[in-house]
Scaffold this motif. Structure first.
Motif, PDB file in Angstrom:
ATOM      1  N   LYS A  60       0.821  -1.208   0.000  1.00  8.77           N
ATOM      2  CA  LYS A  60       0.000   0.000   0.000  1.00  8.77           C
ATOM      3  C   LYS A  60       0.864   1.271   0.000  1.00  8.77           C
ATOM      4  N   GLY A  61       2.041   1.169  -0.608  1.00 12.14           N
ATOM      5  CA  GLY A  61       2.867   2.367  -0.784  1.00 12.14           C
ATOM      6  C   GLY A  61       3.844   2.625   0.339  1.00 12.14           C
ATOM      7  N   GLY A  62       3.824   1.790   1.373  1.00 12.38           N
ATOM      8  CA  GLY A  62       4.748   1.998   2.488  1.00 12.38           C
ATOM      9  C   GLY A  62       6.119   1.422   2.191  1.00 12.38           C
ATOM     10  N   ASN A  63       7.015   1.567   3.141  1.00 13.31           N
ATOM     11  CA  ASN A  63       8.394   1.153   2.914  1.00 13.31           C
ATOM     12  C   ASN A  63       8.960   0.504   4.178  1.00 13.31           C
ATOM     13  N   PRO A  64       9.158  -0.825   4.151  1.00  9.67           N
ATOM     14  CA  PRO A  64       9.644  -1.507   5.364  1.00  9.67           C
ATOM     15  C   PRO A  64      11.041  -1.055   5.786  1.00  9.67           C
ATOM     16  N   VAL A  65      11.843  -0.598   4.816  1.00  8.96           N
ATOM     17  CA  VAL A  65      13.210  -0.181   5.177  1.00  8.96           C
ATOM     18  C   VAL A  65      13.173   1.087   6.040  1.00  8.96           C
ATOM     19  N   MET A  66      12.103   1.881   5.894  1.00  3.60           N
ATOM     20  CA  MET A  66      11.974   3.066   6.754  1.00  3.60           C
ATOM     21  C   MET A  66      12.027   2.687   8.221  1.00  3.60           C
ATOM     22  N   PHE A  67      11.370   1.570   8.558  1.00  2.00           N
ATOM     23  CA  PHE A  67      11.390   1.154   9.962  1.00  2.00           C
ATOM     24  C   PHE A  67      12.817   0.855  10.399  1.00  2.00           C
ATOM     25  N   GLN A  68      13.583   0.224   9.493  1.00  2.00           N
ATOM     26  CA  GLN A  68      14.966  -0.093   9.853  1.00  2.00           C
ATOM     27  C   GLN A  68      15.742   1.177  10.184  1.00  2.00           C
ATOM     28  N   HIS A  69      15.466   2.264   9.425  1.00  2.00           N
ATOM     29  CA  HIS A  69      16.145   3.523   9.728  1.00  2.00           C
ATOM     30  C   HIS A  69      15.759   4.037  11.114  1.00  2.00           C
ATOM     31  N   PHE A  70      14.445   4.086  11.373  1.00  2.00           N
ATOM     32  CA  PHE A  70      13.994   4.538  12.696  1.00  2.00           C
ATOM     33  C   PHE A  70      14.614   3.677  13.788  1.00  2.00           C
TER      34      PHE A  70
ATOM     35  N   SER B  61      28.343   7.956  17.323  1.00  2.00           N
ATOM     36  CA  SER B  61      27.376   6.846  17.324  1.00  2.00           C
ATOM     37  C   SER B  61      26.109   7.190  16.556  1.00  2.00           C
ATOM     38  N   GLY B  62      25.792   8.497  16.463  1.00  2.00           N
ATOM     39  CA  GLY B  62      24.582   8.890  15.741  1.00  2.00           C
ATOM     40  C   GLY B  62      24.764   8.890  14.236  1.00  2.00           C
ATOM     41  N   LEU B  63      25.984   8.620  13.765  1.00  2.00           N
ATOM     42  CA  LEU B  63      26.260   8.743  12.325  1.00  2.00           C
ATOM     43  C   LEU B  63      26.577   7.408  11.669  1.00  2.00           C
ATOM     44  N   VAL B  64      26.282   6.304  12.357  1.00  2.00           N
ATOM     45  CA  VAL B  64      26.774   5.023  11.837  1.00  2.00           C
ATOM     46  C   VAL B  64      25.676   3.980  11.637  1.00  2.00           C
ATOM     47  N   TRP B  65      24.395   4.380  11.848  1.00  2.00           N
ATOM     48  CA  TRP B  65      23.372   3.351  11.968  1.00  2.00           C
ATOM     49  C   TRP B  65      23.172   2.494  10.721  1.00  2.00           C
ATOM     50  N   VAL B  66      23.504   3.046   9.536  1.00  2.00           N
ATOM     51  CA  VAL B  66      23.206   2.303   8.308  1.00  2.00           C
ATOM     52  C   VAL B  66      24.099   1.065   8.157  1.00  2.00           C
ATOM     53  N   HIS B  67      25.150   0.923   8.991  1.00  2.00           N
ATOM     54  CA  HIS B  67      25.971  -0.289   8.857  1.00  2.00           C
ATOM     55  C   HIS B  67      25.186  -1.549   9.229  1.00  2.00           C
ATOM     56  N   HIS B  68      24.012  -1.390   9.821  1.00  2.00           N
ATOM     57  CA  HIS B  68      23.150  -2.552  10.054  1.00  2.00           C
ATOM     58  C   HIS B  68      22.325  -2.885   8.816  1.00  2.00           C
TER      59      HIS B  68
ATOM     60  N   SER C 206      20.269  -4.210   3.007  1.00  2.00           N
ATOM     61  CA  SER C 206      18.851  -3.851   2.873  1.00  2.00           C
ATOM     62  C   SER C 206      18.588  -3.024   1.618  1.00  2.00           C
ATOM     63  N   GLY C 207      19.399  -3.218   0.589  1.00  2.00           N
ATOM     64  CA  GLY C 207      19.194  -2.444  -0.626  1.00  2.00           C
ATOM     65  C   GLY C 207      19.749  -1.045  -0.528  1.00  2.00           C
ATOM     66  N   THR C 208      20.662  -0.832   0.415  1.00  2.00           N
ATOM     67  CA  THR C 208      21.283   0.489   0.565  1.00  2.00           C
ATOM     68  C   THR C 208      22.235   0.732  -0.607  1.00  2.00           C
TER      69      THR C 208
END
Lengths: 559, 202
Positions: free
Chosen positions: A247-257, A306-313, A317-319
């Motif tokens: 329905k237009g949402g994005n599961p990867v958004m949750f990963q960012h949050f 620590s606030g600048l590294v979260w995407v290494h998880h 995920s298609g990053t």
């Protein structure tokens, strides 16, 4: 001790009150930061045992290749609740507990800035625990989406019932978040506004620096998780589609949050342990902490980076590649301030008069485990390696070296080190050493095999595996059961020593620090007279006293 | 240097405690608001990412052309001006003018309530709901979460108003009204960002 406070002062009578004498005090809505600290510690330890039992069920399942102990939903519930309980009910609250106990004492304050808020924040922890425990009794069992609750798995609700494991999970995490924010506001205010005269920022013990840095992360990271959790809650219950791709949402958004908070959260847990190491190494080596200012600032630097590294998880995920590169570099940067700390500790211990008491053993053991965890951490920060071992037991091995090897062992170091202060009794050194060796051997037996398992492709969260992985799995399981047994001497030691132990002197380790200048256990409101600080902490082997009205705790002639 | 330190020594710590408590509370409240603003920032970031990543044809729910800006703009003016009104209320209290304080505070509450009323009217006239895709979800999440804050602010103001009828209540300190006022300014600033994001940037 001379008392200058006027005797007509009503509060004067109050602050000579004795520390709690019966266990019943710990079941009341007390405002005393020391009572609240112990409430946190004992409550979180109970959940540590629950989480440990779940871990042993997982290891029992994994001792043989097929999934034969229970069905898949059972196993999913086991690892989800193990992770959730260990993080939200053991590591976070136990460290808040030790910080609650020590921070006011260490900065020369009579209590936290907001004592009632402090008590309210604590009493939310049992509520979180009850909510999570209750989910075991639901017909469809507890949440099965793993501790990170990734959609779309976490928004599935096959039975359609309103009360389900995932809902209770989200509520529990939300309440634990509110509790943590309240605690963080309290700690930051206390540390900035309640320090004794003369205690400048660069005269604060490193533990206080570490708590401050950790709580700043809580303040600025936790709301992001709250935002994600609220959106997930709506997706699960009322049918919004924030994370639903159909329905237009994005599961990867949750990963960012999620990771915008949950990666920095690693430092919320480990920074206070770094603080504990920085307190323990100088005392048991009889040397000043090497590079005090650099170690202090490195905590803040870690908090910032620590606030600048979260995407290494989310490398897998298609990053996009350029973003992975950016976050690979920023992640590797964390190793610089961390490495500074490690070198400072080694330099502190180097050439010192080392006493290998239980706290020192646990701190040294924790440091060794941390170095290992740091090396695998740098390996994982590298995109090509991470893509290869992503979602395997290599990752599980890495973070268990952090969370058990470093955080939990550091926590034990802290508990032994300040046990005489908290209870006024000495613990049993023989049992303590037995606990250490069982833990050290058990940890390595349990978590080292996870690295080769991961490299051979064993996926995390799998209940079954190929036959050629039996060897390392059996060793890991035996190590897990050994770790479970290792906890028994600790429990026995703590309870029996608290009840029947020999009386502890006020400063059994001959340590420098305000907390060691008051009686054991400290009186209500901690200080008869607020001390005036005139020098830096960690003056071991120096002749400068810590405060204006006390002799040096450790004059030169001692060493 | 020593003498300056000794002047800090506490002959009577309870006096020092009451003095500190007001400053501590304000400091703690500012820290709390900083943390609170991160929740809004997270939602804003989510909104921006969703909007920029979704093709424009799929962004709005089917049959919805866009949002009416005129009424929300009037609402915005009312809410932002109420920030000045509560400032006057605060000043009246500092000058011990209780009647002026009550009058300005009541005006602030009325303006805040008008804002909530306007938003309720807008919600009831919209052609899409909370579950109408990501757009609907984000719209109601942002405006609803903000509305909840406006409501909380009005409640706080009501408590401050009632407290003014207890004799002597404001003699010892003004933390309550200072914090309420700061909260209200915070809610207004958040609304301005929200208004630009949702209504201006369509």
């Amino acid at each position: 001790m001379t008392i200058q406070v006027s005797s007509t002062d009503a509060a004067d009578l109050h602050h000579h009150a004795h520390p709690p004498t019966t266990w019943k005090t710990y079941f009341t809505f007390s405002h005393d930061h020391k009572v609240i600290g112990i409430q946190y510690l004992v409550t979180s330890f109970v959940f540590f045992l629950v989480g440990g039992i779940l871990a042993m069920i997982i290891r029992a399942e994994l001792i043989t290749p097929p999934a034969d102990l229970g069905d898949r939903t059972f196993y999913n519930g086991m690892f989800t609740m193990h992770g959730t309980i260990m993080l939200f009910l053991w590591t976070f609250p136990s460290l808040v507990g030790i910080a609650n106990y020590l921070v006011p004492l260490m900065i020369g304050a009579r209590d936290m800035a907001f004592p009632r808020l402090n008590a309210a924040a604590f009493w939310m922890v049992p509520v979180v625990g009850i909510l999570l425990m209750a989910s075991f009794f639901l017909p469809e069992g507890p949440s099965q989406a793993g501790w990170w609750a990734y959609p779309p798995v976490s928004v599935q609700n096959p039975t359609g019932s309103l009360i389900n494991g995932q809902l209770l999970w989200l509520l529990a995490v939300a309440i634990s978040g509110v509790s943590s924010i309240m605690g963080a506001v309290n700690f930051v205010t206390t540390i900035f506004k309640m320090r004794a005269p003369g205690m400048t920022l660069f005269r604060m013990p490193i533990f206080v620096w570490a708590v401050l840095s950790a709580q700043i992360i809580q303040l600025f990271g936790l709301p992001a998780l709250t935002a994600g959790a609220v959106m997930l809650l709506f997706d699960l219950t009322v049918g919004t589609s924030f994370f639903d791709p159909a329905k237009g949402g994005n599961p990867v958004m949750f990963q960012h949050f999620f990771w915008f908070y949950s990666h920095p959260a690693v430092y919320v847990i480990i920074l206070p342990i770094f603080g504990v190491f920085s307190e323990i190494f100088p005392v048991y080596s009889r040397k000043p902490l090497f590079g005090y200012k650099v170690v202090a600032i490195s905590s803040l630097v870690i908090a910032g980076v620590s606030g600048l590294v979260w995407v290494h998880h989310m490398y897998a995920s298609g990053t996009p590649g350029w973003m992975r590169m950016l976050f690979m570099v920023s992640t590797m940067c964390v190793s610089v301030p961390t490495g500074i700390k490690v070198f400072a500790w080694v330099a502190t211990v180097w050439g010192g008069k080392i006493r290998l008491n239980t706290p020192m053993l646990f701190a040294l053991g924790g440091l060794i485990m941390f170095v290992f965890a740091g090396i695998t951490g740098i390996m994982l920060s590298s995109v090509p390696v991470d893509i290869h071992v992503n979602n395997t037991y290599f990752v599980v091995g890495h973070f268990h070296y952090v969370l058990y090897g470093t955080v939990t062992m550091g926590m034990f170091a802290a508990l032994y080190h300040w046990f005489p202060k908290m209870t006024g009794k000495m613990y049993n050194e023989g049992l303590g050493k037995l606990h250490f060796w069982l833990t050290f051997i058990g940890t390595n037996l349990n978590f080292f095999p996870m690295h080769p398992l991961g490299l051979h492709g064993m996926l995390r969260r799998a209940a079954s595996y190929a036959d050629d992985l039996v060897f390392w799995n059996v060793i890991a399981s035996l190590g897990g059961f050994l770790l479970g047994m290792a906890t028994l001497p600790f429990i026995f030691n703590m309870i029996s020593s608290w009840m029947y132990g020999t009386k502890a002197p006020d400063n059994p380790w001959r340590a420098i620090g305000l907390e060691w200048m008051v009686s054991s256990p400290p009186p209500v409101e901690n200080f008869d007279r607020i001390p005036v600080i005139i020098s830096e902490p960690y003056g071991y082997g120096k002749s400068t006293p810590l405060t204006a009205d006390t002799p040096p705790v450790n004059p030169v002639s001692h060493s | 240097m020593d003498s300056s330190i000794n002047s800090h020594q506490l002959p009577n710590h309870t006096a020092e405690h009451t003095h500190d408590e007001e400053a501590n509370s304000m400091f703690g409240f500012v820290v709390f608001l900083l943390s609170e603003s991160i929740i809004f920032l997270s939602f804003f970031a989510g909104y921006i990412v969703y909007k920029t990543m979704t093709p424009l044809t799929e962004w709005l729910p089917t049959g919805v052309a866009g949002l009416e800006v005129k009424e929300p703009a009037i609402n915005t003016v009312v809410l932002v001006s109420s920030s000045f009104v509560i400032y006057f209320a605060e000043r009246c209290l500092h000058k011990n003018n209780l009647m002026g304080f009550r009058a300005f505070l009541l005006t602030t509450m009325a303006m805040g309530s008008y804002f909530l009323y306007g938003q309720a009217v807008e919600w009831s006239n919209l052609a899409f709901g909370f579950t109408s895709g990501v757009y609907g979800g984000m719209f109601y999440l942002l405006t609803g979460f903000h509305g909840l804050h406006v409501f909380t602010g009005i409640l706080l103001q009501l408590i401050m108003l009632l407290r003014s009828f207890i004799p002597g209540n404001y003699d010892t300190g003004h933390f309550g009204i200072n914090a309420t006022s700061l909260f209200w300014h915070f809610v207004d600033v958040i609304w301005i960002v929200l208004f630009v994001l949702i209504y201006v940037w369509q």
